[in-house]
Motif scaffolding. Sequence first.
Motif, short mmCIF file in Angstrom:
data_model
loop_
_atom_site.label_atom_id
_atom_site.label_comp_id
_atom_site.label_asym_id
_atom_site.label_seq_id
_atom_site.Cartn_x
_atom_site.Cartn_y
_atom_site.Cartn_z
N LYS A 41 20.63 -14.75 -63.04
CA LYS A 41 20.59 -14.80 -61.58
C LYS A 41 19.91 -16.07 -61.08
O LYS A 41 20.08 -16.45 -59.93
N TRP A 42 19.13 -16.72 -61.94
CA TRP A 42 18.54 -18.00 -61.54
C TRP A 42 19.62 -19.01 -61.17
O TRP A 42 19.36 -19.98 -60.46
N GLY A 43 20.85 -18.78 -61.62
CA GLY A 43 21.97 -19.64 -61.21
C GLY A 43 22.17 -19.63 -59.70
O GLY A 43 22.52 -20.65 -59.10
N LEU A 44 21.95 -18.46 -59.07
CA LEU A 44 22.05 -18.38 -57.61
C LEU A 44 20.95 -19.21 -56.94
O LEU A 44 21.18 -19.83 -55.90
N VAL A 45 19.78 -19.20 -57.52
CA VAL A 45 18.68 -19.99 -56.97
C VAL A 45 19.02 -21.48 -57.09
O VAL A 45 18.86 -22.24 -56.12
N LEU A 46 19.50 -21.89 -58.25
CA LEU A 46 19.88 -23.29 -58.43
C LEU A 46 20.99 -23.71 -57.48
O LEU A 46 20.95 -24.81 -56.92
N ALA A 47 21.96 -22.82 -57.27
CA ALA A 47 23.03 -23.12 -56.32
C ALA A 47 22.48 -23.24 -54.90
O ALA A 47 22.89 -24.12 -54.14
N GLY A 48 21.54 -22.36 -54.54
CA GLY A 48 20.92 -22.43 -53.21
C GLY A 48 20.14 -23.72 -53.02
O GLY A 48 20.19 -24.32 -51.94
N ILE A 49 19.45 -24.14 -54.06
CA ILE A 49 18.71 -25.41 -53.97
C ILE A 49 19.68 -26.59 -53.87
O ILE A 49 19.47 -27.51 -53.09
N ALA A 50 20.76 -26.55 -54.62
CA ALA A 50 21.77 -27.61 -54.55
C ALA A 50 22.40 -27.65 -53.16
O ALA A 50 22.74 -28.73 -52.66
N ASP A 51 22.55 -26.49 -52.52
CA ASP A 51 23.14 -26.43 -51.18
C ASP A 51 22.25 -27.03 -50.10
O ASP A 51 22.70 -27.25 -48.98
N LEU A 52 20.99 -27.29 -50.43
CA LEU A 52 20.10 -27.90 -49.43
C LEU A 52 20.57 -29.28 -49.02
O LEU A 52 20.25 -29.75 -47.94
N SER A 53 21.36 -29.92 -49.86
CA SER A 53 21.89 -31.24 -49.53
C SER A 53 23.19 -31.17 -48.73
O SER A 53 23.67 -32.19 -48.26
N ARG A 54 23.75 -29.98 -48.56
CA ARG A 54 24.98 -29.82 -47.77
C ARG A 54 24.68 -30.01 -46.29
O ARG A 54 23.61 -29.64 -45.82
N PRO A 55 25.64 -30.51 -45.55
CA PRO A 55 25.45 -30.59 -44.10
C PRO A 55 25.31 -29.18 -43.52
O PRO A 55 25.97 -28.23 -43.96
N ALA A 56 24.45 -29.05 -42.51
CA ALA A 56 24.17 -27.73 -41.94
C ALA A 56 25.40 -27.09 -41.32
O ALA A 56 25.50 -25.86 -41.27
N GLU A 57 26.35 -27.88 -40.85
CA GLU A 57 27.53 -27.29 -40.21
C GLU A 57 28.45 -26.59 -41.20
O GLU A 57 29.32 -25.81 -40.80
N THR A 58 28.25 -26.83 -42.49
CA THR A 58 29.10 -26.18 -43.50
C THR A 58 28.48 -24.89 -44.05
O THR A 58 29.08 -24.23 -44.89
N ILE A 59 27.29 -24.53 -43.58
CA ILE A 59 26.62 -23.33 -44.07
C ILE A 59 27.21 -22.11 -43.39
O ILE A 59 27.37 -22.08 -42.17
N SER A 60 27.52 -21.09 -44.15
CA SER A 60 28.03 -19.83 -43.62
C SER A 60 26.85 -18.90 -43.34
O SER A 60 26.23 -18.38 -44.27
N PRO A 61 26.53 -18.67 -42.05
CA PRO A 61 25.42 -17.77 -41.75
C PRO A 61 25.61 -16.36 -42.30
O PRO A 61 24.66 -15.74 -42.79
N ALA A 62 26.83 -15.84 -42.27
CA ALA A 62 27.09 -14.48 -42.77
C ALA A 62 26.79 -14.39 -44.27
O ALA A 62 26.14 -13.45 -44.73
#
Length: 119
Positions: A41-62
């Motif tokens: 499950k640490w893979g989800l944490v790593l993916a979340g950390i990697a997503d910090l570099s994504r533009p905020a408009e591409t984040i799915s709030p749901a």
Amino acid sequence: MSQIYRKTISVMDKFVPGKLQPLWQHPAGPKTVFFWAPLFKWGLVLAGIADLSRPAETISPAQTVALAATGVIWSRYSLVIIPKNYSLFSVNVFVAGTQLFQLYRAVSYQMNEGKKTSS
């Protein structure tokens, strides 16, 4: 499949050093799914950390709310089950934390965009 697993574990039992035996024999140790599920499950944490570099408009709030909620729920669950699973607790705290930060980014972006359009 379980026979293969049991035979593999019995072979590995012979190679585990004495100092690591308490961890190896623990009810939530490497011999159980209670160890491996949080590890992966640490893979989800790593993916979340990697997503910090994504533009905020591409984040799915749901999606972010769903992942944060599962992180919070499983964190609580990991402390009420027997044996307590601190590995599961820690990974879910990090899942919830990264997703709550992502949610903050998404909401901040949407609020700023709303201010720009109303001006």
